[in-house]
Design a protein around this motif. Structure first.
Motif, PDB file in Angstrom:
ATOM      1  N   ASP A 224      97.959  62.735 -50.837  1.00 58.73           N
ATOM      2  CA  ASP A 224      97.124  63.147 -51.957  1.00 58.73           C
ATOM      3  C   ASP A 224      97.951  64.018 -52.892  1.00 58.73           C
ATOM      4  O   ASP A 224      98.427  65.090 -52.509  1.00 58.73           O
ATOM      5  CB  ASP A 224      95.917  63.935 -51.438  1.00 58.73           C
ATOM      6  CG  ASP A 224      94.866  64.175 -52.516  1.00 58.73           C
ATOM      7  OD1 ASP A 224      95.168  63.960 -53.712  1.00 58.73           O
ATOM      8  OD2 ASP A 224      93.742  64.588 -52.161  1.00 58.73           O
ATOM      9  N   ARG A 225      98.187  63.536 -54.110  1.00 61.90           N
ATOM     10  CA  ARG A 225      98.889  64.314 -55.126  1.00 61.90           C
ATOM     11  C   ARG A 225      97.982  64.570 -56.331  1.00 61.90           C
ATOM     12  O   ARG A 225      98.470  64.806 -57.431  1.00 61.90           O
ATOM     13  CB  ARG A 225     100.139  63.576 -55.597  1.00 61.90           C
ATOM     14  CG  ARG A 225     101.187  63.318 -54.555  1.00 61.90           C
ATOM     15  CD  ARG A 225     102.140  64.491 -54.380  1.00 61.90           C
ATOM     16  NE  ARG A 225     103.259  64.090 -53.565  1.00 61.90           N
ATOM     17  CZ  ARG A 225     103.278  64.095 -52.234  1.00 61.90           C
ATOM     18  NH1 ARG A 225     102.195  64.507 -51.563  1.00 61.90           N
ATOM     19  NH2 ARG A 225     104.336  63.707 -51.556  1.00 61.90           N
ATOM     20  N   ARG A 226      96.673  64.477 -56.115  1.00 62.54           N
ATOM     21  CA  ARG A 226      95.777  64.823 -57.209  1.00 62.54           C
ATOM     22  C   ARG A 226      95.931  66.299 -57.536  1.00 62.54           C
ATOM     23  O   ARG A 226      96.525  67.059 -56.762  1.00 62.54           O
ATOM     24  CB  ARG A 226      94.344  64.450 -56.840  1.00 62.54           C
ATOM     25  CG  ARG A 226      94.123  62.934 -56.808  1.00 62.54           C
ATOM     26  CD  ARG A 226      92.764  62.543 -56.276  1.00 62.54           C
ATOM     27  NE  ARG A 226      92.620  62.810 -54.846  1.00 62.54           N
ATOM     28  CZ  ARG A 226      91.574  62.447 -54.113  1.00 62.54           C
ATOM     29  NH1 ARG A 226      90.572  61.788 -54.686  1.00 62.54           N
ATOM     30  NH2 ARG A 226      91.538  62.717 -52.824  1.00 62.54           N
ATOM     31  N   SER A 227      95.425  66.720 -58.670  1.00 61.52           N
ATOM     32  CA  SER A 227      95.766  68.032 -59.222  1.00 61.52           C
ATOM     33  C   SER A 227      95.602  69.171 -58.233  1.00 61.52           C
ATOM     34  O   SER A 227      96.514  69.988 -58.046  1.00 61.52           O
ATOM     35  CB  SER A 227      94.922  68.300 -60.470  1.00 61.52           C
ATOM     36  OG  SER A 227      95.339  67.492 -61.536  1.00 61.52           O
TER      37      SER A 227
ATOM     38  N   GLU B 251      94.503  66.835 -66.814  1.00 68.23           N
ATOM     39  CA  GLU B 251      93.190  66.278 -66.482  1.00 68.23           C
ATOM     40  C   GLU B 251      92.367  66.032 -67.746  1.00 68.23           C
ATOM     41  O   GLU B 251      91.631  65.043 -67.838  1.00 68.23           O
ATOM     42  CB  GLU B 251      92.444  67.237 -65.547  1.00 68.23           C
ATOM     43  CG  GLU B 251      93.069  67.385 -64.176  1.00 68.23           C
ATOM     44  CD  GLU B 251      92.995  66.102 -63.379  1.00 68.23           C
ATOM     45  OE1 GLU B 251      91.904  65.523 -63.272  1.00 68.23           O
ATOM     46  OE2 GLU B 251      94.044  65.677 -62.872  1.00 68.23           O
TER      47      GLU B 251
ATOM     48  N   ASP C  20      92.383  59.394 -61.861  1.00 63.89           N
ATOM     49  CA  ASP C  20      93.226  59.346 -60.671  1.00 63.89           C
ATOM     50  C   ASP C  20      93.135  57.948 -60.071  1.00 63.89           C
ATOM     51  O   ASP C  20      92.101  57.280 -60.127  1.00 63.89           O
ATOM     52  CB  ASP C  20      92.760  60.371 -59.643  1.00 63.89           C
ATOM     53  CG  ASP C  20      93.089  61.797 -60.055  1.00 63.89           C
ATOM     54  OD1 ASP C  20      94.160  62.008 -60.650  1.00 63.89           O
ATOM     55  OD2 ASP C  20      92.267  62.693 -59.789  1.00 63.89           O
TER      56      ASP C  20
ATOM     57  N   LEU D 245      97.872  59.049 -53.895  1.00 66.20           N
ATOM     58  CA  LEU D 245      96.767  59.253 -54.817  1.00 66.20           C
ATOM     59  C   LEU D 245      97.200  60.249 -55.871  1.00 66.20           C
ATOM     60  O   LEU D 245      97.790  61.293 -55.542  1.00 66.20           O
ATOM     61  CB  LEU D 245      95.544  59.801 -54.069  1.00 66.20           C
ATOM     62  CG  LEU D 245      94.973  58.946 -52.946  1.00 66.20           C
ATOM     63  CD1 LEU D 245      93.867  59.711 -52.232  1.00 66.20           C
ATOM     64  CD2 LEU D 245      94.456  57.628 -53.481  1.00 66.20           C
ATOM     65  N   GLY D 246      96.904  59.962 -57.118  1.00 68.51           N
ATOM     66  CA  GLY D 246      97.309  60.910 -58.141  1.00 68.51           C
ATOM     67  C   GLY D 246      97.099  60.380 -59.540  1.00 68.51           C
ATOM     68  O   GLY D 246      96.382  59.406 -59.768  1.00 68.51           O
ATOM     69  N   HIS D 247      97.766  61.026 -60.470  1.00 69.32           N
ATOM     70  CA  HIS D 247      97.648  60.689 -61.887  1.00 69.32           C
ATOM     71  C   HIS D 247      98.643  59.595 -62.237  1.00 69.32           C
ATOM     72  O   HIS D 247      99.830  59.693 -61.893  1.00 69.32           O
ATOM     73  CB  HIS D 247      97.911  61.936 -62.725  1.00 69.32           C
ATOM     74  CG  HIS D 247      97.421  61.841 -64.127  1.00 69.32           C
ATOM     75  ND1 HIS D 247      98.033  61.044 -65.067  1.00 69.32           N
ATOM     76  CD2 HIS D 247      96.366  62.427 -64.744  1.00 69.32           C
ATOM     77  CE1 HIS D 247      97.385  61.157 -66.219  1.00 69.32           C
ATOM     78  NE2 HIS D 247      96.367  61.982 -66.056  1.00 69.32           N
TER      79      HIS D 247
END
Length: 281
Positions: A112-115, A153, A159, A188-190
């Motif tokens: 998980d590399r979401r914000s 964001e 995402d 997972l991320g941008h």
């Protein structure tokens, strides 16, 4: 199989073997536990864009068997081919973004590399030994870069599943639409990370076309979003994400191999600071 396996590459992150069969060659790739489960990631993309990814013959823990993808790696990609690669991936990512809640169960262990997660991971680096390799001023400035995450964001892109190493050497083409390989860094991320990677690995004269293709693709896929601003904001953040990934390498490989990545997390943080200084200047 019609002959012996041929080891084509091995290093501290993967091993790759070419297996001759009566139906043509297939490729066996073995990866360590900190690599993404490529088979499950490829399956997610194959469900929405079958030609984008190599067909999977079989898979098991830490290994995947893939059909041969004809053609060549796209290091010398023309602007047209770059545009097709960028648009194909973005289109698939936009579809997967809408399915993400239901997809997560089929993607066990996907990083998980979401914000929020990225902010915590970078903070942990700076609070740990990597922070000790930086000056107090560098560490403080790196923490300050995390204020860019809410701005990213606000650009309105969703995402999704990110390739993580989306440079032209991981695209293959025989003149047709490119196939994207090597999903070991997926997370997972941008999606801006893939846009930056595609642009920055190209020769300087081809980078503007790659950026325009990525901006145009996402502007069409998500009306009202601001992908051009996302590219500008995210440049330092991409280097912070690479710092996190390099630390995962160091934590996961055998001690004798760490010499090849020692110092990479701190170097990536310094790259983030240089990029931010240039952009802000």
């Amino acid at each position: 199989m019609t002959g012996p396996a041929v080891q084509r590459k091995t290093w501290n992150l993967a091993a790759l073997f070419r297996l001759p069969t009566g139906a043509g060659p297939v490729w066996l790739k073995a990866t360590p536990p900190f690599a993404a489960d490529e088979a499950s990631v490829i399956a997610a993309f194959a469900a929405v864009a079958p030609g984008l990814v190599p067909p999977v013959v079989g898979a098991g823990p830490g290994r995947v068997l893939l059909e041969h993808v004809p053609g060549e790696d796209c290091w010398e990609a023309s602007p047209g081919l770059v545009g097709r690669a960028v648009r194909r991936l973005a289109t698939a990512q936009a579809v997967l973004a809408g399915r993400l809640p239901g997809l997560l169960a089929s993607l066990p262990g996907l990083p998980d590399r979401r914000s929020a997660a990225l902010a915590g991971q970078v903070t942990a680096l700076l609070d740990g030994p990597v922070g000790g390799e930086l000056s107090a001023e560098e560490a403080a400035a790196a923490r300050g870069l995390l204020s860019r995450l809410p701005l990213l964001e606000a650009c309105g892109l969703p995402d999704t599943i990110v390739h993580g190493d989306f440079h032209p050497g991981n695209w293959r083409s025989d003149g047709g639409p490119p196939v994207v390989v090597d999903w070991a860094d997926a997370h997972l991320g941008h999606p801006v990370l893939d846009g930056l990677r595609a642009r920055d690995f190209l020769p300087a004269d081809k980078r503007p076309a790659a950026a325009r293709a990525w901006i145009g693709a996402w502007a069409a896929l998500v009306p009202g979003c601001d992908p051009a601003r996302a590219l500008r904001i995210a440049e330092p953040l991409a280097h912070l994400a690479y710092a996190v990934r390099y630390q995962e390498f160091l934590d996961g490989i055998e001690p004798a191999e760490r010499v090849y990545h020692r110092g990479d997390p701190a170097a990536s943080i310094r790259a983030a600071l240089r990029t931010a200084s240039t952009a802000d200047g």
